[in-house]
Design an enzyme around this catalytic site. Structure first.
Site, PDB file in Angstrom:
ATOM      1  N   ASP A   1       0.680  -1.254  -0.069  1.00  0.00           N
ATOM      2  CA  ASP A   1       0.175  -0.146  -0.187  1.00  0.00           C
ATOM      3  C   ASP A   1       0.856   1.238  -0.156  1.00  0.00           C
ATOM      4  OD1 ASP A   1      -2.297   1.560  -0.164  1.00  0.00           O
ATOM      5  OD2 ASP A   1      -2.794   1.511   2.200  1.00  0.00           O
TER       6      ASP A   1
ATOM      7  N   ARG B   1       0.013   7.650  -2.660  1.00  0.00           N
ATOM      8  CA  ARG B   1       0.382   8.616  -1.738  1.00  0.00           C
ATOM      9  C   ARG B   1       1.820   8.947  -2.087  1.00  0.00           C
ATOM     10  NH1 ARG B   1      -1.024   6.035   3.408  1.00  0.00           N
ATOM     11  NH2 ARG B   1      -1.388   4.484   2.053  1.00  0.00           N
TER      12      ARG B   1
ATOM     13  N   HIS C   1       2.277   3.374  -8.892  1.00  0.00           N
ATOM     14  CA  HIS C   1       2.284   1.851  -9.150  1.00  0.00           C
ATOM     15  C   HIS C   1       3.741   1.489  -9.974  1.00  0.00           C
ATOM     16  CE1 HIS C   1      -1.552   2.166  -7.505  1.00  0.00           C
ATOM     17  NE2 HIS C   1      -2.053   2.857  -8.677  1.00  0.00           N
TER      18      HIS C   1
ATOM     19  N   LEU D   1      11.497 -20.100  -4.924  1.00  0.00           N
ATOM     20  CA  LEU D   1      10.587 -19.473  -4.381  1.00  0.00           C
ATOM     21  C   LEU D   1       9.241 -19.514  -5.233  1.00  0.00           C
ATOM     22  CD1 LEU D   1       9.715 -16.828  -2.671  1.00  0.00           C
ATOM     23  CD2 LEU D   1      10.294 -15.360  -4.263  1.00  0.00           C
TER      24      LEU D   1
ATOM     25  N   ARG E   1       2.055  -5.201   6.032  1.00  0.00           N
ATOM     26  CA  ARG E   1       1.489  -4.047   5.481  1.00  0.00           C
ATOM     27  C   ARG E   1       2.139  -2.746   5.166  1.00  0.00           C
ATOM     28  NH1 ARG E   1      -4.781  -2.648   4.489  1.00  0.00           N
ATOM     29  NH2 ARG E   1      -4.518  -0.752   3.326  1.00  0.00           N
TER      30      ARG E   1
HETATM   31  C1  FPP Z   1      -1.854   0.154  -3.324  1.00  0.00           C
HETATM   32  O1  FPP Z   1      -1.523   1.706  -3.255  1.00  0.00           O
HETATM   33  C2  FPP Z   1      -1.319  -0.357  -4.694  1.00  0.00           C
HETATM   34  C3  FPP Z   1      -2.058  -1.199  -5.485  1.00  0.00           C
HETATM   35  C4  FPP Z   1      -3.444  -1.209  -5.456  1.00  0.00           C
HETATM   36  C5  FPP Z   1      -1.407  -1.866  -6.730  1.00  0.00           C
HETATM   37  C6  FPP Z   1      -0.377  -2.513  -6.455  1.00  0.00           C
HETATM   38  C7  FPP Z   1       0.522  -2.917  -7.838  1.00  0.00           C
HETATM   39  C8  FPP Z   1       1.969  -2.791  -8.018  1.00  0.00           C
HETATM   40  C9  FPP Z   1       2.927  -2.580  -6.913  1.00  0.00           C
HETATM   41  C10 FPP Z   1       2.206  -2.765  -9.489  1.00  0.00           C
HETATM   42  C11 FPP Z   1       2.099  -3.986 -10.091  1.00  0.00           C
HETATM   43  C12 FPP Z   1       2.389  -5.290  -9.327  1.00  0.00           C
HETATM   44  C13 FPP Z   1       3.110  -6.677  -9.829  1.00  0.00           C
HETATM   45  C14 FPP Z   1       3.170  -7.693  -9.022  1.00  0.00           C
HETATM   46  C15 FPP Z   1       3.974  -6.536 -11.000  1.00  0.00           C
HETATM   47  P1  FPP Z   1      -2.630   2.537  -3.284  1.00  0.00           P
HETATM   48  O2  FPP Z   1      -2.675   3.167  -4.721  1.00  0.00           O
HETATM   49  O3  FPP Z   1      -3.654   2.122  -2.699  1.00  0.00           O
HETATM   50  O4  FPP Z   1      -1.996   3.958  -2.591  1.00  0.00           O
HETATM   51  P2  FPP Z   1      -2.475   4.951  -1.717  1.00  0.00           P
HETATM   52  O5  FPP Z   1      -3.063   4.266  -0.536  1.00  0.00           O
HETATM   53  O6  FPP Z   1      -1.419   5.577  -1.281  1.00  0.00           O
HETATM   54  O7  FPP Z   1      -3.472   5.775  -2.739  1.00  0.00           O
END
Ligand code: FPP
Length: 250
Positions: free
Chosen positions: A24, A28, A41, A135, A192
């Site tokens: 997460d 931000r 992302h 893994l 987390r």
């Molecule tokens: C949460 O941050 C993150 C996600 C919903 C997406 C996670 C995806 C990746 C890390 C990239 C692709 C993954 C792989 C496995 C190649 P948020 O957007 O909720 O952050 P916020 O809480 O700050 O808004």
């Protein structure tokens, strides 16, 4: 705060077999850098690379990453599309590297709900890495804990209707067999990032006795050293599974 933890300092006989991560803070991170959310992302993929490497170095057997939840479908269309595009890109770019490092890929979630192209790339990467013995990297995609419990209930209802199982045989072990995550051991450690203290519908059945670890670090800033620190913290904990300290020490 403790200093940096090296993977060699960790107790090799107390490495968690399965670590699950709620990644997460991408949005931000992007905001803090004056960028659009998708750049968070994108940077998050770097963190994934480092953490997968670190998990392999430590000898973790299963690493499950919450990459896209059932609820994430409710995000703005552009963000969902961008995330799917990023996923395709990351799979194409990383499969060879995963394969070279003996990592096998698996998914949990409602994969049929993903765009066709994502499904195809995933299937290719899964097939290519299927025989690898290092893994096991598990991507949770269009996944939620409640979704999988509903799936299990539907599967069991079918089996009951067809007299394949009997009501008297229903117990925790049997329910586990009907969960889409069947075969994955329960995680010993759930991490987390991003400073929130919740489990957001992740692996609800499996985390009954899991140790929870929360960090303020935003996912794009997370690296394998941070994973080592989390495992180091885990190794100091006493896991009692409902028993007393005295019983555990015997
Ligand atoms: C949460 O941050 C993150 C996600 C919903 C997406 C996670 C995806 C990746 C890390 C990239 C692709 C993954 C792989 C496995 C190649 P948020 O957007 O909720 O952050 P916020 O809480 O700050 O808004």
């Amino acid at each position: 705060m403790s200093g940096k933890v090296h993977s060699k300092e960790l107790k090799s006989d107390k490495i968690p077999k399965h670590v699950a991560i709620i990644m997460d803070g991408n949005g931000r991170w992007a905001e803090q850098h004056g960028l659009d959310r998708i750049f968070g992302h994108r940077e998050g993929v770097e963190a994934v690379r480092s953490v997968v490497e670190g998990a392999g170095e430590m000898g973790i057997q299963y690493l499950t990453l919450y990459a896209f939840s059932t609820e994430n479908w409710n995000r703005p269309r552009e963000e969902v599309d961008a995330l799917m595009g990023l996923l395709v890109h990351a799979i194409v770019a990383e499969t060879e590297n995963l394969h070279k490092n003996n990592v096998s890929l698996r998914t949990i979630g409602d994969i049929a709900s993903l765009p066709e192209q994502v499904q195809q790339k995933l299937a290719g990467a899964i097939a290519k890495t299927a025989e690898n013995s290092g893994l096991r990297l598990v991507l949770a995609l269009s996944y939620s804990g409640r979704w999988e419990m509903v799936e299990a209930a539907k599967r069991m209802a079918d089996e009951l209707k067809n007299d394949k199982i009997d009501k008297s045989s229903i117990n925790e072990e049997l329910i586990g067999k009907y969960l889409p995550t069947f075969g994955l051991p329960d995680p010993e450690l759930l991490i987390r990032t991003g400073g929130e203290f919740r489990v957001s519908n992740f692996l609800l059945w499996q985390i009954a006795y899991t140790e929870l670890y929360f960090t303020q670090k935003l996912w794009p800033d997370y690296r394998k050293d941070d994973l080592f620190e989390a495992v180091n913290d885990f190794q100091k904990r006493e896991r009692r599974f409902g028993k007393t300290s005295e019983q555990i020490r015997i």
